[in-house]
Design an enzyme around this catalytic site. Sequence first.
Site, PDB file in Angstrom:
ATOM      1  N   CYS A 108      82.834  15.970 -46.269  1.00 12.52           N
ATOM      2  CA  CYS A 108      81.206  16.164 -46.168  1.00 12.52           C
ATOM      3  C   CYS A 108      80.924  14.802 -45.978  1.00 12.52           C
ATOM      4  O   CYS A 108      80.930  13.918 -47.139  1.00 12.52           O
ATOM      5  CB  CYS A 108      80.901  16.966 -47.276  1.00 12.52           C
ATOM      6  N   CYS A 114      78.509  14.040 -39.577  1.00 15.10           N
ATOM      7  CA  CYS A 114      78.359  15.248 -40.446  1.00 15.10           C
ATOM      8  C   CYS A 114      79.593  16.088 -39.676  1.00 15.10           C
ATOM      9  O   CYS A 114      79.660  16.494 -38.611  1.00 15.10           O
ATOM     10  CB  CYS A 114      77.042  15.905 -40.003  1.00 15.10           C
TER      11      CYS A 114
END
Length: 281
Positions: free
Chosen positions: A69, A201
């Site tokens: 992440c 992302c």
Amino acid sequence: MIGVFDSGHGGLTVLRALTERLPDRGFVYLGDHAHAPYGDRDAEDVYGLTITNIERLFAMDCQLVILACNTAAAVALRRLQRTWLDDAWPGRRVLGVLVPVVEAIVRQPWHVEEPHIGPDAPQETVAIFATRRTVESRAYVGEILKRAPDVLIVQQACPGLVDAIEAGAPQDQIKGLVEEFVGELLRSMQGVLPDVAVLGCTHYGLAAKAFREALPPGTAILHQPQLVAESLADYLVRHPEFAADPISAGRIEFLTTGDAHAVSRLARRFYGANVTFRGVS
Ligand code: DGL
């Protein structure tokens, strides 16, 4: 087992690359769907949630955890490595997804912090698409410019894109959002075109086609999951203390803090195969 953590589904794109590159390893994937998305949360909140979930994976005996992440890695990784990890969990390691991308852009290994200058120094223009929190952390900018001061970096936050992807929105809607963000970035660059784009992302991999179509044809898109998988393979060779355990070889567990049924239903899109998540409290 190696732990892989993301706020939601996005890290499954990284997990997929890891399992393909390292088939003799076992993995536990944990998605914090109950608190996703992280990208608009404040930094303290992201830090606290990241620690809580790393501890869950450590408690399951993962010696090594990958923060799949960008938001968690950008906001929390350096801080937790410096102030928490060695005291709280001696011998355990947490790695992120920014380092392999930074290494690819600056064309030198992470531990070399001296600026890469001279005739072969990187001078590309790099566009970074990421969540608001990752953009505000300036983690990519700081780490790249420290090592490659001639690189020009332009960041573009993409609020709402994770929510749309996580909700399984139709491709048209994703395409519209991506066109809007790429348009905003290109306008801010006033005619300069990016040589390289980073989808910073892990969710954005699912919108890669839309990014490809919206970006200028000459802009190369870095494939973060592949870079992370190569980098982890290399790390494991250099760190025999995390040797493969034959009992867990090829085993993959999927855990979520959210609704396991709903999460499993959407997971195929990200992972490319049906998977069944189990809930953790
Ligand atoms: N997929 C994560 C990232 O790479 C987080 C997205 C979110 O939860 O906002 O940034």
